[in-house]
Enzyme design. Sequence first.
Site, PDB file in Angstrom:
ATOM      1  CD  GLU A  13      -5.387   1.776   3.088  1.00 13.68           C
ATOM      2  OE1 GLU A  13      -5.203   1.584   1.846  1.00 13.68           O
ATOM      3  OE2 GLU A  13      -5.593   0.793   3.693  1.00 13.68           O
ATOM      4  CB  SER A  17      -8.866  -0.414   4.028  1.00 16.68           C
ATOM      5  OG  SER A  17      -9.357  -1.592   3.464  1.00 16.68           O
ATOM      6  NE  ARG A  38      -3.455  -2.287   0.088  1.00 17.69           N
ATOM      7  CZ  ARG A  38      -3.257  -3.970  -0.698  1.00 17.69           C
ATOM      8  NH1 ARG A  38      -1.883  -3.670  -1.351  1.00 17.69           N
ATOM      9  NH2 ARG A  38      -3.858  -4.997  -0.354  1.00 17.69           N
TER      10      ARG A  38
END
Length: 344
Positions: A338, A243, A166
């Site tokens: 994130e 997420s 990521r």
Amino acid sequence: MHVSYGVPLAPLTTLGIGGPAASLAELHDPAEFPDFVQEVRHCTAPPVCLGEGSNVLVGDRGCALPVLRIATRGIRVLGAADDGRVLVEVQAGHPLWELVETLIAEGLAGMEMLAGIPGTTGATPVQNVGAYGQEVSDTLRSVEVWDWELGRRVTLDAAECALGHRTSMFKKSRRWTVLTLLFALRRAELSGPVTYRSVADELDVPLGSQVPPAEAAQAVLAVRRRKGMVLDSCENDRRSIGSVFFSPEVGDPMASKLRDLGAPVAHFPDGSTRVTASWLIRQAGFALNTSLTRGVRISSVHYTLVADDGASAAGFREAVDIVLRQVLDRTGVLLAPEIDFIGD
């Protein structure tokens, strides 16, 4: 190229939060990108790039820097590479879900597990988008970018992009704007191996099985919908960025402890061992639909954060901190967001 001023950014994001852009340029024709470069030539910092706004939180006061909304579209199948894979060139603004559908229709495998992920294709290398056993790094061959430091177009091989879990060099800097991407895919009748239990159960096949790519994509979509991770799948939880937290890396002693508690701990392609963030959030005592701050709560179907009426960027940041602190207190594992934060 259309340039507007004082444009609200909230409607251009899936969270629906944030203030206005001082200026917003919308790029639909790749040939007009040099016009934008001239438009911002006097700015002291690179512009902020926005695709479909599915992983961003815009500050309540908006963004003083110029914002470029990349809406270029187009897919070209170029032919076979030296290794026999098929090269596909994609414009940065092309929606990822449309690309996945096109590749499946063309009989090309390698990205079918990314079905249902919102956002543009140009955003995928920024955080090396991945799901259910596939990552963009598996198929990305190169990217053409505008280098704001050098003031010119540059082609970067995938290896130069520092793709990790990521993350990438693009995640850490606004120096580059992704313009086009080149992928290399297999012409195949079967998908990659099904490595996630939830997808295998949906397909009713053993782990490691390979199925037609279209069937794999439909199974992934079904799993994502049940978790509210497809934008049109759950009206009550539609204001989401998927997420919010990375699956955090854990060392061997912590991994062993978490496995004993039943945590989903797995080895990732970058060599790290990670535990699912949603499990940690539930283990920390958060229930589905729990209110965290005004207008921000845990989703009703999955352990992530969603926004409702009255939400603000400050409130969302506070909710992120509440979850982060409680997870650390209760589990000993530190989460990291994130989200891409935009603006002042």
